[in-house]
Design an enzyme around this catalytic site. Structure first.
Site, PDB file in Angstrom:
ATOM      1  N   MET A 179      11.390  -2.190  44.084  1.00 38.94           N
ATOM      2  CA  MET A 179      11.812  -1.895  45.442  1.00 38.94           C
ATOM      3  C   MET A 179      13.105  -1.101  45.436  1.00 38.94           C
ATOM      4  O   MET A 179      13.912  -1.216  44.536  1.00 38.94           O
ATOM      5  CB  MET A 179      12.022  -3.189  46.254  1.00 38.94           C
ATOM      6  CG  MET A 179      13.024  -4.145  45.680  1.00 38.94           C
ATOM      7  SD  MET A 179      13.636  -5.389  46.863  1.00 38.94           S
ATOM      8  CE  MET A 179      12.172  -6.264  47.321  1.00 38.94           C
ATOM      9  N   ASN A 180      13.245  -0.281  46.472  1.00 43.40           N
ATOM     10  CA  ASN A 180      14.596   0.211  46.753  1.00 43.40           C
ATOM     11  C   ASN A 180      14.918  -0.066  48.226  1.00 43.40           C
ATOM     12  O   ASN A 180      14.810  -1.245  48.610  1.00 43.40           O
ATOM     13  CB  ASN A 180      14.845   1.631  46.246  1.00 43.40           C
ATOM     14  CG  ASN A 180      13.891   2.712  46.675  1.00 43.40           C
ATOM     15  OD1 ASN A 180      12.785   2.773  46.214  1.00 43.40           O
ATOM     16  ND2 ASN A 180      14.328   3.590  47.554  1.00 43.40           N
ATOM     17  N   ASP A 181      15.339   0.903  48.985  1.00 43.85           N
ATOM     18  CA  ASP A 181      15.959   0.655  50.302  1.00 43.85           C
ATOM     19  C   ASP A 181      15.252  -0.367  51.205  1.00 43.85           C
ATOM     20  O   ASP A 181      14.032  -0.322  51.359  1.00 43.85           O
ATOM     21  CB  ASP A 181      15.977   1.935  51.146  1.00 43.85           C
ATOM     22  CG  ASP A 181      16.400   3.150  50.401  1.00 43.85           C
ATOM     23  OD1 ASP A 181      16.755   3.046  49.228  1.00 43.85           O
ATOM     24  OD2 ASP A 181      16.350   4.232  51.003  1.00 43.85           O
ATOM     25  N   GLN A 200      11.271   0.114  50.539  1.00 46.51           N
ATOM     26  CA  GLN A 200      10.696   1.153  49.681  1.00 46.51           C
ATOM     27  C   GLN A 200      10.096   0.463  48.459  1.00 46.51           C
ATOM     28  O   GLN A 200      10.771  -0.325  47.789  1.00 46.51           O
ATOM     29  CB  GLN A 200      11.791   2.131  49.255  1.00 46.51           C
ATOM     30  CG  GLN A 200      12.302   2.988  50.405  1.00 46.51           C
ATOM     31  CD  GLN A 200      11.266   4.016  50.827  1.00 46.51           C
ATOM     32  OE1 GLN A 200      11.087   5.016  50.165  1.00 46.51           O
ATOM     33  NE2 GLN A 200      10.582   3.772  51.940  1.00 46.51           N
ATOM     34  N   PHE A 226       8.947   7.519  52.975  1.00 44.84           N
ATOM     35  CA  PHE A 226      10.366   7.254  52.736  1.00 44.84           C
ATOM     36  C   PHE A 226      10.959   6.341  53.817  1.00 44.84           C
ATOM     37  O   PHE A 226      10.284   5.913  54.753  1.00 44.84           O
ATOM     38  CB  PHE A 226      11.127   8.584  52.652  1.00 44.84           C
ATOM     39  CG  PHE A 226      11.136   9.191  51.265  1.00 44.84           C
ATOM     40  CD1 PHE A 226      10.288   8.750  50.250  1.00 44.84           C
ATOM     41  CD2 PHE A 226      12.012  10.236  50.962  1.00 44.84           C
ATOM     42  CE1 PHE A 226      10.315   9.310  48.973  1.00 44.84           C
ATOM     43  CE2 PHE A 226      12.052  10.811  49.690  1.00 44.84           C
ATOM     44  CZ  PHE A 226      11.209  10.354  48.702  1.00 44.84           C
ATOM     45  N   ARG A 266      16.463  12.928  56.549  1.00 46.37           N
ATOM     46  CA  ARG A 266      15.629  11.730  56.388  1.00 46.37           C
ATOM     47  C   ARG A 266      16.303  10.438  56.808  1.00 46.37           C
ATOM     48  O   ARG A 266      17.468  10.393  57.130  1.00 46.37           O
ATOM     49  CB  ARG A 266      15.158  11.624  54.940  1.00 46.37           C
ATOM     50  CG  ARG A 266      16.238  11.562  53.880  1.00 46.37           C
ATOM     51  CD  ARG A 266      15.599  11.420  52.486  1.00 46.37           C
ATOM     52  NE  ARG A 266      16.578  11.475  51.411  1.00 46.37           N
ATOM     53  CZ  ARG A 266      16.936  12.584  50.793  1.00 46.37           C
ATOM     54  NH1 ARG A 266      16.408  13.731  51.120  1.00 46.37           N
ATOM     55  NH2 ARG A 266      17.851  12.547  49.828  1.00 46.37           N
ATOM     56  N   ASP A 267      15.494   9.381  56.756  1.00 42.09           N
ATOM     57  CA  ASP A 267      15.910   7.996  56.959  1.00 42.09           C
ATOM     58  C   ASP A 267      16.311   7.716  58.418  1.00 42.09           C
ATOM     59  O   ASP A 267      17.448   7.317  58.700  1.00 42.09           O
ATOM     60  CB  ASP A 267      17.050   7.616  55.979  1.00 42.09           C
ATOM     61  CG  ASP A 267      16.726   7.986  54.539  1.00 42.09           C
ATOM     62  OD1 ASP A 267      15.532   8.081  54.223  1.00 42.09           O
ATOM     63  OD2 ASP A 267      17.658   8.184  53.741  1.00 42.09           O
ATOM     64  N   TRP A 314      20.463   3.487  41.916  1.00 37.42           N
ATOM     65  CA  TRP A 314      19.606   4.479  41.265  1.00 37.42           C
ATOM     66  C   TRP A 314      20.037   4.687  39.820  1.00 37.42           C
ATOM     67  O   TRP A 314      21.231   4.680  39.513  1.00 37.42           O
ATOM     68  CB  TRP A 314      19.670   5.817  42.021  1.00 37.42           C
ATOM     69  CG  TRP A 314      18.940   5.764  43.327  1.00 37.42           C
ATOM     70  CD1 TRP A 314      19.498   5.769  44.572  1.00 37.42           C
ATOM     71  CD2 TRP A 314      17.520   5.698  43.514  1.00 37.42           C
ATOM     72  NE1 TRP A 314      18.512   5.696  45.520  1.00 37.42           N
ATOM     73  CE2 TRP A 314      17.287   5.658  44.898  1.00 37.42           C
ATOM     74  CE3 TRP A 314      16.429   5.649  42.642  1.00 37.42           C
ATOM     75  CZ2 TRP A 314      16.008   5.578  45.445  1.00 37.42           C
ATOM     76  CZ3 TRP A 314      15.152   5.575  43.181  1.00 37.42           C
ATOM     77  CH2 TRP A 314      14.947   5.546  44.566  1.00 37.42           C
TER      78      TRP A 314
END
Ligand code: FRU
Length: 432
Positions: free
Chosen positions: A1-3, A19, A63, A125-126, A264
């Protein structure tokens, strides 16, 4: 997983999307939206993957994005990423919408994207979306020509058709080339722009992670859409692993933040156990003396566990998980150790210079920042099987760092602090 993504309260449940690459723990791969639900911000239940990269506009990544709850519906705003290998630019971000009425099944809007991408602005993005007096607002992270990070504001009357409104903030060069995961919210009468800039250069004790997460406090005028800062950029956390924070407003009016508890390009040993990345403990945000303070969500005090008072010597955590409370003389140096057979984390207070240091050993083990207790030194530390979260004082300074103890975890001190430990019983099985 990320964000963390789409953090929201829906039908009295706490929802967290994130994510997610379901295929590998070694490679970030093509992002999906993973999903978990909780009743108490602590015990989470895995849900089916909410979104797959199955459309032309999100073919190489669903994303990050956010949730807005309205009409008994979850509106999920996200970025579709498409890579164009060998071309310039080699990717384009587009904004898209999806909805869910049962909180589990998510349907992408048929006429996506809602904000088209462009070759001249591939990094946009985001989306973080909120509603103010009948108008919807969206803040997006952006890079101007790959050189200056920016947070851009858009608005809409129907959540579908969006207009560019203003630049909320722009890097002057010192704040990096790209802003990721912006969030914009009101707390204690001020506005906070929180974001994760890429490309900041280390300066003294600051900005030592690959990328940073921090905030600017200011005032916002909805009639001119101008954000006027009343603070500098401040790092939100001072540990090694903290990124892409997202907030939500709960039914008690609390502004609650959660962050990806990783960074990251780190290569952590958990990948060989079949997962990578975890989330921080959710934290309530408040403003104190023009700074954000982070308070571990109070529900965590109700988690099952045994309270062991006034530890004098070493204490071995029963489950590798616990809460450590430190009360010490604020005028003296102090060290606390969290150790196992293979690692030793030292958290120390330097009274002469007013600094806190977390040293997890190894290469790049040290993180440090200015902090002085007002009165007694008060630390609250949450230890879990691969993580340490330190809250100093009222939460005006925090450190979130991963560590990877093989054996039992032992807590001890060099000083005369009153140490109280609460073993925390983990009741959620690891996902298989
Ligand atoms: C931040 C980020 C976001 C992007 C997502 C992709 O960590 O790079 O900007 O949406 O991760 O997984």
């Amino acid at each position: 997983m990320n964000d963390p993504n789409g953090f929201c309260i829906f039908n009295n449940d706490i929802h967290l999307f994130y994510q997610h690459n379901p295929y590998s723990s070694y490679d970030t791969g093509i992002a999906h939206w993973g999903h978990a639900i909780s009743k108490d911000y602590f015990h989470w239940q895995h849900q089916p993957i909410a979104m797959y990269p199955d459309q032309w506009y999100d073919a190489t990544g669903v994303f990050s994005g956010s949730a807005l709850i309205e009409n008994k519906t979850m509106y999920l705003f996200f970025t579709g990423n498409v890579k164009y290998p060998g071309q310039t630019p080699d990717h384009i971000n587009r904004q898209a919408l999806a909805t869910s009425t049962n909180g589990v099944t998510v349907t992408k809007y048929a006429n996506n994207p809602i904000i088209n991408g462009s070759i001249s602005m591939p990094d946009l993005r985001d989306p973080k979306v909120w509603k103010h007096k009948g108008t919807y607002y969206m803040v997006l992270g952006n890079s101007l020509n790959g050189t200056y990070g920016r947070a851009l504001l858009y608005s809409s009357n129907d959540k579908i058709s969006w207009d560019y409104v203003s630049v909320l903030a722009k890097s002057n060069g010192t704040l990096g080339y790209m802003y990721e995961c912006p969030d914009f919210f009101e707390v204690d009468g001020k506005y906070v722009l929180q974001f994760s800039p890429q490309g900041m250069v280390p300066s003294g004790d600051k900005y030592h992670n690959l990328y940073q997460t921090g905030y600017i406090i200011g005032d916002f005028d909805y009639s001119t859409h101008t954000f006027t800062p009343t603070s500098e950029f401040v790092e939100l956390d001072h540990g090694h692993d903290f990124y892409a924070t997202q907030t939500t407003l709960d039914k008690l009016g609390r502004r609650i933040a959660i962050a990806w508890f990783d960074m990251w390009e780190q290569k952590y040993p958990e990948a060989s156990d079949g997962f990578t990345g975890i989330m921080t403990i959710p934290r309530e945000l408040r403003i104190l003396n023009n700074k954000l303070v982070q308070i571990p969500i109070r529900e965590i005090s109700r988690i099952k566990g045994e309270q062991v008072s006034a530890i004098k010597e070493k204490y071995t955590l029963r489950n590798k998980a616990g809460e450590v409370n430190v009360l010490a003389d604020g005028r003296k140096d102090f060290q606390l150790y969290i150790a196992s057979d293979n690692v030793k984390v030292t958290i120390s207070y330097d009274a002469a210079n007013g600094k806190v240091t977390l040293d997890r050993g190894g290469t790049d083990g040290v993180r440090r920042t200015d902090w002085r207790p007002s009165g007694q030194l008060k630390w609250r530390i949450f230890v879990d099987a691969s993580s340490i979260e330190l809250f100093c004082g009222e939460g005006e300074v925090t450190f979130s760092s991963r560590f990877f103890p093989n054996g039992a975890v032992v807590i001890y001190q060099n000083g005369a602090a009153v140490l109280k430990v609460r073993d925390i019983v983990r009741t959620m099985p690891r996902p298989t």
